[in-house]
Design a protein around this motif. Structure first.
Motif, mmCIF file in Angstrom:
data_model
loop_
_atom_site.group_PDB
_atom_site.id
_atom_site.type_symbol
_atom_site.label_atom_id
_atom_site.label_comp_id
_atom_site.label_asym_id
_atom_site.label_seq_id
_atom_site.Cartn_x
_atom_site.Cartn_y
_atom_site.Cartn_z
ATOM 1 N N LEU A 6 38.687 -89.572 56.102
ATOM 2 C CA LEU A 6 39.472 -90.735 55.705
ATOM 3 C C LEU A 6 40.727 -90.253 54.993
ATOM 4 N N VAL A 7 41.879 -90.777 55.393
ATOM 5 C CA VAL A 7 43.124 -90.531 54.670
ATOM 6 C C VAL A 7 43.501 -91.827 53.974
ATOM 7 N N LEU A 8 43.561 -91.778 52.651
ATOM 8 C CA LEU A 8 43.827 -92.944 51.811
ATOM 9 C C LEU A 8 45.226 -92.815 51.236
ATOM 10 N N ARG A 9 46.097 -93.735 51.612
ATOM 11 C CA ARG A 9 47.495 -93.677 51.161
ATOM 12 C C ARG A 9 47.681 -94.584 49.957
ATOM 13 N N GLY A 10 48.419 -94.089 48.955
ATOM 14 C CA GLY A 10 48.678 -94.888 47.759
ATOM 15 C C GLY A 10 49.414 -96.171 48.103
ATOM 16 N N ALA A 11 48.914 -97.303 47.593
ATOM 17 C CA ALA A 11 49.524 -98.598 47.898
ATOM 18 C C ALA A 11 50.664 -98.934 46.944
ATOM 19 N N ALA A 12 50.765 -98.215 45.821
ATOM 20 C CA ALA A 12 51.781 -98.557 44.826
ATOM 21 C C ALA A 12 52.503 -97.310 44.329
ATOM 22 N N THR A 22 44.646 -98.046 47.062
ATOM 23 C CA THR A 22 45.007 -97.298 48.264
ATOM 24 C C THR A 22 44.752 -98.152 49.493
ATOM 25 N N VAL A 23 45.284 -97.688 50.610
ATOM 26 C CA VAL A 23 45.049 -98.308 51.912
ATOM 27 C C VAL A 23 44.532 -97.213 52.844
ATOM 28 N N LEU A 24 43.496 -97.526 53.615
ATOM 29 C CA LEU A 24 42.972 -96.558 54.574
ATOM 30 C C LEU A 24 43.991 -96.390 55.698
ATOM 31 N N ASP A 25 44.669 -95.250 55.670
ATOM 32 C CA ASP A 25 45.767 -94.998 56.607
ATOM 33 C C ASP A 25 45.271 -94.411 57.920
ATOM 34 N N HIS A 26 44.169 -93.676 57.855
ATOM 35 C CA HIS A 26 43.710 -92.971 59.058
ATOM 36 C C HIS A 26 42.232 -92.670 58.917
ATOM 37 N N ILE A 27 41.466 -92.866 59.983
ATOM 38 C CA ILE A 27 40.065 -92.481 60.019
ATOM 39 C C ILE A 27 39.827 -91.714 61.314
ATOM 40 N N GLU A 28 39.188 -90.558 61.203
ATOM 41 C CA GLU A 28 39.092 -89.659 62.349
ATOM 42 C C GLU A 28 37.733 -88.968 62.365
ATOM 43 N N GLN A 29 37.145 -88.847 63.533
ATOM 44 C CA GLN A 29 35.905 -88.101 63.692
ATOM 45 C C GLN A 29 36.214 -86.610 63.566
ATOM 46 N N LEU A 87 34.050 -99.631 58.304
ATOM 47 C CA LEU A 87 35.357 -99.429 57.680
ATOM 48 C C LEU A 87 36.420 -99.186 58.741
ATOM 49 N N ARG A 88 37.568 -99.845 58.583
ATOM 50 C CA ARG A 88 38.631 -99.764 59.578
ATOM 51 C C ARG A 88 39.976 -99.482 58.910
ATOM 52 N N ARG A 89 40.861 -98.920 59.701
ATOM 53 C CA ARG A 89 42.225 -98.618 59.248
ATOM 54 C C ARG A 89 42.896 -99.885 58.716
ATOM 55 N N GLY A 90 43.646 -99.728 57.615
ATOM 56 C CA GLY A 90 44.351 -100.846 57.013
ATOM 57 C C GLY A 90 43.612 -101.505 55.873
ATOM 58 N N ARG A 91 42.356 -101.126 55.651
ATOM 59 C CA ARG A 91 41.560 -101.744 54.586
ATOM 60 C C ARG A 91 42.026 -101.249 53.223
ATOM 61 N N ALA A 92 42.191 -102.164 52.269
ATOM 62 C CA ALA A 92 42.533 -101.792 50.900
ATOM 63 C C ALA A 92 41.281 -101.297 50.185
ATOM 64 N N LEU A 93 41.414 -100.185 49.462
ATOM 65 C CA LEU A 93 40.284 -99.582 48.768
ATOM 66 C C LEU A 93 40.728 -99.097 47.388
#
Length: 302
Positions: free
Chosen positions: A19-25, A4-11, A82-88
């Motif tokens: 954390l919103v984790l979007r599927g990378a594949a 996944t890729v961290l698509d969004h991080i919000e307080q 942790l920042r947006r765009g990071r692969a997890l």
């Protein structure tokens, strides 16, 4: 594991982020309310988080993380680095806290314990069953998704800021339960203990952050026979089965190491395991991080 890729991080509260984790594949694995995943962090730690998004969304997962002031490195890393765009990497979902069919529901959540409850409430309301939520926190500012819940569910949700209002009377709530109603609860230990005192055990389903304190007989050594490999390992009294298997080169996954996440499940082919987990191991299974043996020998499917 799923990429996944961290698509969004919000307080979402004064000390919690979503954390919103979007599927990378492509689409991610399906899940149902109550499920959690293992999140592999870039600092080599793996932590478990309940999924709190929409199960119908196969493109992304949502989790929420409170910053634990006594963090062992997981929540602190997420909040500080942790920042947006990071692969997890994320595990397939596991569910030891499933939402069962019932004529009506009462949900109890304390603080970050709202995470498994939120999709449960959504599913219960969608089913047409009467459902309500009592959500506790020290203050409204400390309660993740409070605004989302109020805007989506209105009077179904009762938000209790305990610093000003105190804890609600669980015994009174229990007296108001309709026939067949069930209670789902997740939150800190004292809240769950109060719920267990107030609600009938057959109608209360609870998930804990930490295992409940319990006493067991002193540890004794036992033998673990790994059936597929033909190897036998000795498990001394001062080591866990999980640690012995890991040191012997067997690839058993692990997460919480406290008997609450279920990631270290192994199949038992023979012998009598002593279950010390907090989630209830299925027949023929055990959680190697905390459980031991009542018999001198266990045969496991490894």
């Amino acid at each position: 594991m799923q990429q996944t890729v961290l698509d969004h991080i919000e307080q979402v509260a004064e000390d919690a982020v979503s954390l919103v984790l979007r599927g990378a594949a492509g689409p991610l694995a399906p899940w149902e309310p109550g499920a959690h995943v293992d999140l592999a962090l870039p600092n080599w730690l793996t932590r478990q988080y309940s999924l709190c998004g929409d199960p119908a969304d196969r493109e992304s997962y949502r989790v929420a993380v409170r910053h634990d002031r006594l963090s062992r490195g997981g929540s602190e890393y997420i909040h500080r680095f942790l920042r947006r765009g990071r692969a997890l990497d994320v595990s397939l979902p596991r569910n030891h806290f499933p939402l069962l069919p019932a004529p009506s529901y009462l949900f109890l959540a304390g603080g970050i314990g709202i995470t498994p409850i939120l999709p449960m409430l959504r599913a219960a309301v969608a089913s047409g069953a009467p459902a309500s939520l009592v959500y506790l926190g020290q203050s409204v500012a400390s309660m993740p998704f409070a605004d989302e819940l109020r805007s989506s569910y209105g009077d179904r949700v009762r938000i209790v800021a305990t610093r000003q209002q105190g804890r609600p009377d669980f015994a009174a709530l229990a007296s108001e339960l309709g026939p067949g109603a069930v209670v789902y609860a997740c939150g800190p230990g004292p809240m769950l203990a109060a719920a267990e005192d107030a609600f009938p055990s057959g109608r209360l389903y609870a998930e804990r952050f930490r295992p409940a304190p319990r006493s067991f007989a002193p540890n004794t050594a036992f033998e673990a026979v790994c059936a597929r490999s033909g190897r036998t390992v000795e498990v001394p009294a001062d080591e866990s089965l999980l640690d012995v298997l890991t040191h012997a080169g067997f690839p058993v996954a692990s997460g919480c190491r406290e008997g609450v996440c279920g990631s270290c499940e192994v199949a038992v082919l023979d012998g009598a395991p002593e279950h010390r987990d907090d989630i209830g191991a299925p027949e023929g299974r055990m959680y190697a991080c905390v459980s031991r043996a009542l018999s001198p020998r266990l045969v496991v499917d490894l």
